[in-house]
Design a protein around this motif. Structure first.
Motif, PDB file in Angstrom:
ATOM      1  N   ALA A  24       0.832  -1.200   0.000  1.00  0.00           N
ATOM      2  CA  ALA A  24       0.000   0.000   0.000  1.00  0.00           C
ATOM      3  C   ALA A  24       0.868   1.252   0.000  1.00  0.00           C
ATOM      4  O   ALA A  24       0.544   2.246  -0.673  1.00  0.00           O
ATOM      5  CB  ALA A  24      -0.933   0.000   1.207  1.00  0.00           C
ATOM      6  N   MET A  25       1.972   1.216   0.721  1.00  0.00           N
ATOM      7  CA  MET A  25       2.894   2.346   0.715  1.00  0.00           C
ATOM      8  C   MET A  25       3.467   2.567  -0.678  1.00  0.00           C
ATOM      9  O   MET A  25       3.580   3.702  -1.162  1.00  0.00           O
ATOM     10  CB  MET A  25       4.015   2.093   1.714  1.00  0.00           C
ATOM     11  CG  MET A  25       3.565   2.031   3.165  1.00  0.00           C
ATOM     12  SD  MET A  25       4.859   1.428   4.277  1.00  0.00           S
ATOM     13  CE  MET A  25       6.147   2.626   3.982  1.00  0.00           C
ATOM     14  N   VAL A  26       3.820   1.477  -1.357  1.00  0.00           N
ATOM     15  CA  VAL A  26       4.349   1.589  -2.715  1.00  0.00           C
ATOM     16  C   VAL A  26       3.257   2.082  -3.664  1.00  0.00           C
ATOM     17  O   VAL A  26       3.511   2.891  -4.560  1.00  0.00           O
ATOM     18  CB  VAL A  26       4.907   0.232  -3.190  1.00  0.00           C
ATOM     19  CG1 VAL A  26       5.491   0.356  -4.591  1.00  0.00           C
ATOM     20  CG2 VAL A  26       5.969  -0.281  -2.233  1.00  0.00           C
ATOM     21  N   GLY A  27       2.013   1.591  -3.484  1.00  0.00           N
ATOM     22  CA  GLY A  27       0.913   2.045  -4.317  1.00  0.00           C
ATOM     23  C   GLY A  27       0.650   3.534  -4.169  1.00  0.00           C
ATOM     24  O   GLY A  27       0.384   4.236  -5.153  1.00  0.00           O
ATOM     25  N   ALA A  28       0.728   4.016  -2.938  1.00  0.00           N
ATOM     26  CA  ALA A  28       0.565   5.457  -2.719  1.00  0.00           C
ATOM     27  C   ALA A  28       1.667   6.232  -3.419  1.00  0.00           C
ATOM     28  O   ALA A  28       1.422   7.301  -4.008  1.00  0.00           O
ATOM     29  CB  ALA A  28       0.560   5.748  -1.219  1.00  0.00           C
ATOM     30  N   ALA A  29       2.894   5.703  -3.375  1.00  0.00           N
ATOM     31  CA  ALA A  29       4.010   6.354  -4.060  1.00  0.00           C
ATOM     32  C   ALA A  29       3.769   6.378  -5.568  1.00  0.00           C
ATOM     33  O   ALA A  29       4.038   7.379  -6.240  1.00  0.00           O
ATOM     34  CB  ALA A  29       5.308   5.637  -3.739  1.00  0.00           C
ATOM     35  N   PHE A  30       3.258   5.263  -6.115  1.00  0.00           N
ATOM     36  CA  PHE A  30       2.983   5.212  -7.552  1.00  0.00           C
ATOM     37  C   PHE A  30       1.957   6.269  -7.953  1.00  0.00           C
ATOM     38  O   PHE A  30       2.148   7.009  -8.931  1.00  0.00           O
ATOM     39  CB  PHE A  30       2.483   3.827  -7.939  1.00  0.00           C
ATOM     40  CG  PHE A  30       1.932   3.754  -9.334  1.00  0.00           C
ATOM     41  CD1 PHE A  30       2.772   3.804 -10.427  1.00  0.00           C
ATOM     42  CD2 PHE A  30       0.559   3.664  -9.546  1.00  0.00           C
ATOM     43  CE1 PHE A  30       2.269   3.759 -11.728  1.00  0.00           C
ATOM     44  CE2 PHE A  30       0.048   3.618 -10.831  1.00  0.00           C
ATOM     45  CZ  PHE A  30       0.903   3.661 -11.927  1.00  0.00           C
ATOM     46  N   GLY A  31       0.846   6.339  -7.216  1.00  0.00           N
ATOM     47  CA  GLY A  31      -0.167   7.339  -7.531  1.00  0.00           C
ATOM     48  C   GLY A  31       0.371   8.753  -7.440  1.00  0.00           C
ATOM     49  O   GLY A  31       0.095   9.599  -8.296  1.00  0.00           O
TER      50      GLY A  31
END
Length: 235
Positions: A24-31
Motif C-alpha cells: 500500500a505504501m508503494v501504491g501510494a508512491a505510484f499514484g
C-alpha cells in the motif's frame, strides 16, 4: 470467503497483512509519482484496476513521463510482466478448477502471492494463501493508489520519501525463509539466487527497467537435474 481465513494460521495472516501494508505504501508512491509528474489522476487509478502489476505500472509511467511513446510504455510493461508466465505454471493448482476462478486468479497473480503459495505444500492452504494475498493486495493497492493520486499534486519530491524501497524489501523478506534451510535443494536455490542477483545488478546500469530482472533467470542454469532427478551444479 470466511473459510479462506480459517484455513490459514495466524502467522501467515499476519505476514499477508504486513505485505499488504508495505505494498500500500508503494501504491501510494505510484499514484503520487504519476500525478506529480503531470498525468491526470484517473490514469494511475484505472491502470491499477486493469493492469494490477506494480513493477509494470512504474515502468510504463516512467517511460511516459520521460517523453516516451505509449507503445514503448506498453512494451516496457509487457517485458517486465513476462516473469509471471512461469509463475502461473508454478501455482496454477492454487487458482481453482473453474474457468472464471482461473481468469480472476490470473489477474491477481503477483510476486507476493506466488511466494506465499510456494511456502506450503498442502493444496487447501496453497489455495487459501493465494486468494487471501491476491484479494488483500488488490484492495489495499488500489485504495492506496487513489490516495496517492489525490495527494500527488501536494508532494514535491516523491523519491525523498524512500517508499520505493518497500517493494524489494518485502520480496526479500518472503524469499529468505526458503533459502535458510540446510539441505541440498536449498543450497542449489541459493546458488541460483545469488548468481541471478549478480547478473541483474551488473545489467541495471546498461539496460531499460525490467530487463535486468528477466536476465536474473540465467541464475537457474546453475541448477539442473540429472536423469535420476537429483540436482547438480553446472560447471
Amino acid at each position: 470467503m470466511h473459510s479462506l481465513w480459517r484455513t490459514l494460521d495466524r502467522g501467515t495472516l499476519r505476514d499477508i497483512a504486513l505485505v499488504c501494508l508495505a505494498d500500500a505504501m508503494v501504491g501510494a508512491a505510484f499514484g503520487a509519482i504519476a500525478v506529480s509528474g503531470g498525468l491526470p489522476a484517473w490514469v494511475p487509478v484505472v491502470m491499477s484496476l486493469l493492469v494490477f502489476a506494480g513493477g509494470a505500472q512504474f515502468a510504463a509511467v516512467g517511460v511516459v513521463l520521460s517523453g516516451g511513446a505509449p507503445l514503448a510504455a506498453v512494451a516496457a510493461g509487457l517485458v517486465l510482466n513476462a516473469r509471471l508466465l512461469p509463475f502461473g505454471f508454478a501455482v496454477g493448482d492454487a487458482l481453482g478448477g473453474r474457468w472464471w476462478t482461473r481468469l480472476t486468479g490470473a489477474h491477481l497473480l503477483t510476486d507476493e502471492a506466488v511466494a506465499f503459495v510456494l511456502r506450503d505444500a498442502d493444496p487447501r492452504r496453497r489455495h487459501a494463501a493465494f486468494w487471501a494475498c491476491g484479494l488483500g493486495l488488490f484492495v489495499s493497492w488500489n485504495a492506496a493508489v487513489v490516495l496517492g493520486a489525490l495527494a500527488g499534486r501536494g508532494i514535491g519530491d516523491t523519491a525523498a520519501l524512500g517508499l520505493d524501497a518497500a517493494f524489494p524489501a518485502v520480496l526479500l523478506a518472503l524469499v529468505l525463509p526458503s533459502l535458510t534451510e540446510g539441505n541440498v535443494r536449498t543450497a542449489a536455490l541459493r546458488r541460483a539466487c545469488v548468481s541471478g542477483a549478480a547478473v541483474a545488478v551488473a545489467a541495471t546500469p546498461f539496460l531499460p527497467a525490467g530487463l535486468p530482472v528477466l536476465l536474473a533467470l540465467t541464475g537457474l542454469v546453475l541448477t539442473v537435474r540429472t536423469p535420476s532427478g537429483s540436482e547438480v551444479s553446472c560447471p
